[in-house]
Motif scaffolding. Sequence first.
Motif, PDB file in Angstrom:
ATOM      1  N   GLY B 453       0.823  -1.205   0.000  1.00  0.00           N
ATOM      2  CA  GLY B 453       0.000   0.000   0.000  1.00  0.00           C
ATOM      3  C   GLY B 453       0.857   1.255   0.000  1.00  0.00           C
ATOM      4  O   GLY B 453       0.639   2.187  -0.782  1.00  0.00           O
ATOM      5  N   LEU B 454       1.863   1.263   0.864  1.00  0.00           N
ATOM      6  CA  LEU B 454       2.701   2.457   0.965  1.00  0.00           C
ATOM      7  C   LEU B 454       3.644   2.590  -0.225  1.00  0.00           C
ATOM      8  O   LEU B 454       3.939   3.704  -0.677  1.00  0.00           O
ATOM      9  CB  LEU B 454       3.488   2.437   2.277  1.00  0.00           C
ATOM     10  CG  LEU B 454       2.632   2.641   3.524  1.00  0.00           C
ATOM     11  CD1 LEU B 454       3.486   2.598   4.779  1.00  0.00           C
ATOM     12  CD2 LEU B 454       1.874   3.966   3.469  1.00  0.00           C
ATOM     13  N   ALA B 455       4.112   1.469  -0.742  1.00  0.00           N
ATOM     14  CA  ALA B 455       4.982   1.533  -1.921  1.00  0.00           C
ATOM     15  C   ALA B 455       4.227   2.193  -3.073  1.00  0.00           C
ATOM     16  O   ALA B 455       4.731   3.123  -3.718  1.00  0.00           O
ATOM     17  CB  ALA B 455       5.425   0.124  -2.322  1.00  0.00           C
ATOM     18  N   ASP B 456       3.003   1.737  -3.301  1.00  0.00           N
ATOM     19  CA  ASP B 456       2.208   2.294  -4.397  1.00  0.00           C
ATOM     20  C   ASP B 456       1.988   3.790  -4.212  1.00  0.00           C
ATOM     21  O   ASP B 456       2.109   4.571  -5.154  1.00  0.00           O
ATOM     22  CB  ASP B 456       0.838   1.591  -4.471  1.00  0.00           C
ATOM     23  CG  ASP B 456       0.940   0.163  -4.997  1.00  0.00           C
ATOM     24  OD1 ASP B 456       2.063  -0.254  -5.337  1.00  0.00           O
ATOM     25  OD2 ASP B 456      -0.099  -0.528  -5.058  1.00  0.00           O
ATOM     26  N   GLY B 457       1.660   4.178  -2.991  1.00  0.00           N
ATOM     27  CA  GLY B 457       1.277   5.564  -2.756  1.00  0.00           C
ATOM     28  C   GLY B 457       2.444   6.532  -2.658  1.00  0.00           C
ATOM     29  O   GLY B 457       2.406   7.623  -3.218  1.00  0.00           O
ATOM     30  N   TYR B 458       3.500   6.119  -1.943  1.00  0.00           N
ATOM     31  CA  TYR B 458       4.618   7.052  -1.749  1.00  0.00           C
ATOM     32  C   TYR B 458       5.600   7.024  -2.923  1.00  0.00           C
ATOM     33  O   TYR B 458       6.162   8.047  -3.286  1.00  0.00           O
ATOM     34  CB  TYR B 458       5.421   6.682  -0.492  1.00  0.00           C
ATOM     35  CG  TYR B 458       4.796   7.066   0.831  1.00  0.00           C
ATOM     36  CD1 TYR B 458       4.304   8.347   1.047  1.00  0.00           C
ATOM     37  CD2 TYR B 458       4.752   6.155   1.880  1.00  0.00           C
ATOM     38  CE1 TYR B 458       3.755   8.698   2.270  1.00  0.00           C
ATOM     39  CE2 TYR B 458       4.204   6.496   3.107  1.00  0.00           C
ATOM     40  CZ  TYR B 458       3.708   7.764   3.303  1.00  0.00           C
ATOM     41  OH  TYR B 458       3.180   8.111   4.513  1.00  0.00           O
ATOM     42  N   PHE B 459       5.855   5.818  -3.437  1.00  0.00           N
ATOM     43  CA  PHE B 459       7.035   5.708  -4.306  1.00  0.00           C
ATOM     44  C   PHE B 459       6.781   5.247  -5.735  1.00  0.00           C
ATOM     45  O   PHE B 459       7.701   5.227  -6.524  1.00  0.00           O
ATOM     46  CB  PHE B 459       8.073   4.795  -3.638  1.00  0.00           C
ATOM     47  CG  PHE B 459       8.582   5.379  -2.356  1.00  0.00           C
ATOM     48  CD1 PHE B 459       9.369   6.521  -2.377  1.00  0.00           C
ATOM     49  CD2 PHE B 459       8.243   4.827  -1.134  1.00  0.00           C
ATOM     50  CE1 PHE B 459       9.821   7.085  -1.199  1.00  0.00           C
ATOM     51  CE2 PHE B 459       8.680   5.389   0.052  1.00  0.00           C
ATOM     52  CZ  PHE B 459       9.482   6.526   0.031  1.00  0.00           C
TER      53      PHE B 459
END
Lengths: 253, 650, 262
Positions: B453-459
């Motif tokens: 989830g965070l990979a998709d959103g932040y990076f």
Amino acid sequence: MNLTLKVWRQADADSDGKMVDYKVEDVSEGSSFLEMLDILNEQLVETGEEPIAFDHDCREGICGMCSLVINGLPHGPERLTTACQLHMRHFKDGDTITIEPWRAKPFPVVKDLVVDRSTFDDIQQAGGYIGVNTGAVVDANAIPIPKEIADWAMDGAACIGCGACVAACKNASAMLFTAAKVSQLNSLPQGEAEKDRRTLAMVETMDAAGFGNCTNYGECEAVCPKGISLDMISQLNRDYAAAAMRRLVGRAS
Amino acid sequence: MQLNSKIPSGPIENKWDNHKFSIKLVNPANKRKYNILVVGSGLAGASAAASLGELGYNVKCFCYQDSPRRAHSIAAQGGINAAKNYKNDGDSIYRLFYDTVKGGDFRAREANVYRLAQVSNNIIDQCVAQGVPFAREYGGLLDNRSFGGAQVSRTFYARGQTGQQLLLGAYSALNRQLAAGTVQMYNRHEMLDLVVEDGHAVGIITRNMVNGQIDRWAADAVLLATGGYSNVYFLSTNAAGCNVTAAYRAHKRGAGFANPCYTQIHPTCIPVHGTQQSKLTLMSESLRNDGRVWVPKSKEIAQKLRNDELHPSQVAEEDRDYYLERKYPSFGNLAPRDISSRSAKEACDDDRGIAHNEGGNGVYLDFADSIKRLGQDKIAERYGNLFDMYERITGQDAYTTPMQIFPALHYTMGGLWVDYNLMTSIPGCFALGEANFSDHGANRLGASALMQGLADGYFVIPYTIGDYLAGDVGLASAGRSHTDTPEFDEVENQLREKNAKLLSINGKRSGRSFHQQLGKIMWEYAGMERNETGLNKALKLIPELREEFYNNLKVPGSDGELNQELERAGRVADFLEFGELLCRDALDRKESCGGHFRSESQTEDGEAVRDDENFCNASVWEYTGDDSAPVKHTEQLEFENVKLAIRSYK
Amino acid sequence: MNPIVALISSSLGKKYLMAISGLLLSLFVLGHLVGNLQIFADPYFINSYAYKLHNLPYGLLWVIRFGLLAVVAVHVWTSIVLTLENRKARPQSYDKDATAEASLSSRTMRVSGIIVLLFLIFHLAHYTVKNVPGHEYGKAIQIKDVTYEAKVPLKLPESKGGAVLKTPTGEDKYGYDVHTMMIAGFSHLWITGIYLVAVFLLCNHLSHGVSSMFQSLGMRNSGSRKSLDLFARIYGIGLFLGYSSIPVAVLLGIIKVQGIPA
């Protein structure tokens, strides 16, 4: 078990509300409090009545959405328990249970038991963050943080933002919520640079929202489903005093 | 439907760097000219909205809760993986990549997984900088724990509330952008449909859940970060409000839906209690480190236990079947999620379940031996909060009476098909986090959902969205905001008609009761174990239920107010269609892989058998109309770096 | 906004004002008690103590009086503002109200505060402004049928050391006979009754307030909370015992009139 419920009904924010009595039958002891309301609502739908609106989501005590004052206590009689994790075995057959929404001017009722808690978001937006852009950071282990400090920050960060502290406080104060967030960020080295700015802005936003004042009753701590301690408020009291003093001499961070 | 995965060329280590260099960029000064809609405010949505806001885009973010902080990412307990190798135990980006591909039973896209492993380290750095209070050692450095499916210690955690802390981190970044005015937040707004013009996503339509107002929102790109669809089973560990509507609506507007049959069933949940239950609660998998799973060997003893004629501690050692230890001696009670779940079901199907519910669906997780060996203090120190939670829910003391557990729906690996840029098959519509068909293949490893989830959103999305905006949209038409188009009119009219219809049926049954019934069908025929007969039965039952739904539903109240029954009815209506798609996919995929177990495809001793020859692909379904069957497309999965192998845990 | 105004008008600023004024007042009531307890000794002590207080150099008496009044004013003003704001913060009260933790004394601060304030006005009228009819000092003191001199020489009997306050010209000083006057006051049961109730409420007020002010100033945590709560309780009870011992001793005849009949 069979129960009598006295529930606050209010059509919308502009209408007057009142307490209405309901009977709910055949509730299993293993049901959660919200499941008991589900059952009542299903009965109401089937008889064509409007079901009772109440906020809920995760139903496992972490999202902070559920917001019922049960027999005068936010989240009901069990300590460290949200309404969604409160189970009916804590009540007796034949009990009369009073259910009301959070009561505070900054939490206006939207409908029935649903309230608007967006003032909590306003407080957070005033400074509940560390000013860092995505990507512009150092390695995670470049800043060692003593375990005790990390644990303390986590104690504050555990807040689920449900607002029970406000609902329980005789003054409808939001100090425990604000303090938990401020203390988390202020105690970490990452949060040091914006410490005064954050503290002043969050407290002043809280005040402007119309919450009451903290007079150290301790009700907030007692009803907090995550056990957030009054120590957080103690830290906020210190941090705000220091920040205000530094602002007086023009040296606030 | 064109499925161009846009996987960059070159060695896997260089694909992401090459791609970032070769895709188009939006000049910093021009970013503010583009409008972006983000639907959902969980890890993927909040991090994407914040990061895009930081870059200067005009972002609007929507969530159905009363605050973005409540999205269900908040409930993740265990942790988040990263290839930091802080433990010096031989971890690396490649190893995290390998474990994830293998854990997913070789049904994920290699290039995406490698990128996920690459950015995993940035996530930890980012979260620490935001003030996420990860667990630390006395030296002040970050602590790690081990998790299933890996032989290294790479999981970062914040007590049992890692999801909460990561979400609050992303929420704080979002708050900063809200204060700065780059992002506008719309709480209690539910996306009801996607608007497509000339094949491009140009906006969404939402319902204001407080007053029922229908609003149109136009933009240059739409990001769906709307989570998974476990709630099609009614009982799951998902939040009550989690739904498939946004993703399914996008699907109906042209987005391919990939692998809907990939669902993950978590073995250690508290069993169903009675018929009034609304949700299942997960107990951390870590309990299996010290608990032993068993059921009685005989049906008679099981019967007595169910009737409370016998206390579990009175069951003699030789009458107990520690079935995981028996069947999988080398992994024992720590066998992977899918295998443990299936074994529990087998035991209960054999009438040896011990829970006080219909079917006796539950097995023991017994700590008596560990308490004897380590002492109660030690067990309390390790799992005290979990034992407390268990007691809160069941009223039982797990120190003296074995815990009862049973598998429950937990996560869905399938989702909207996306290319390497996370764009769905509708240009301009992106899917992030659990909403996309993701990097997890047919099974997700613990502590990887937060990472994705965070990979998709932040990076990922902050880079890849530029390619679409600078390329397909272009500066000349940037800043779309007009909603007075025939396309918007049409979608809005359809929605108004749909709501009016739901309100006018005036039947006898609540939306909840239909949802419950759908869940039973799904669990029975498309649950832990699936077969052709059952799936065909489900494919017959679901349309029948749908028919009844449209004839016998009761929704009190009106459209122009806060109406939770109407909200639910709309979601259940979509589940009633989506459930069919899931079963169709499960029927089509004749192999067993990861969370998808087809009883026709197993070894003699009940292990899953993959069919790489025919099914080494992603099934992508295209919607063709309410009265016609969806069409299947496939994306062939190429494994250039990891060799296809059989997963064995014996 | 001016930073001082911002501080004082913030919820925390008011909290600090409440705590600091409360701290000063709770120290004052302790000091006042110590002074009063001299009544158990020879009349010389309390009389000369009163004389010295009344004759402090540089007009310090008035500085202290106005200082104390100012502190009371801040304490009262802050509590009024807080009460009004807190009422406004909960326009609709609960149908069913319950309390999880808050102590009785914390929940009765407003009532106890108001009554103590009323008593304070009476008390000042009684002994400082001297306009409660029949109880003025400065005039002859009436106890039952006997009238005593208002002023007596400030002198200890020879048997107890014979200490004496003298004027610059070497004569014995005369001061008000506070000792007899206090006995005269407490000879009236209704005064004693009011006094006991007020002192009880004051001490109840303090048993929340004394611990609370540490919290307000950020100097309390869960480690020290129990000790501070206990300290506050002991402080409250101690003051109550101290203050109530005087009228009780008067009524029981332990403290006897030693004034000079007129």
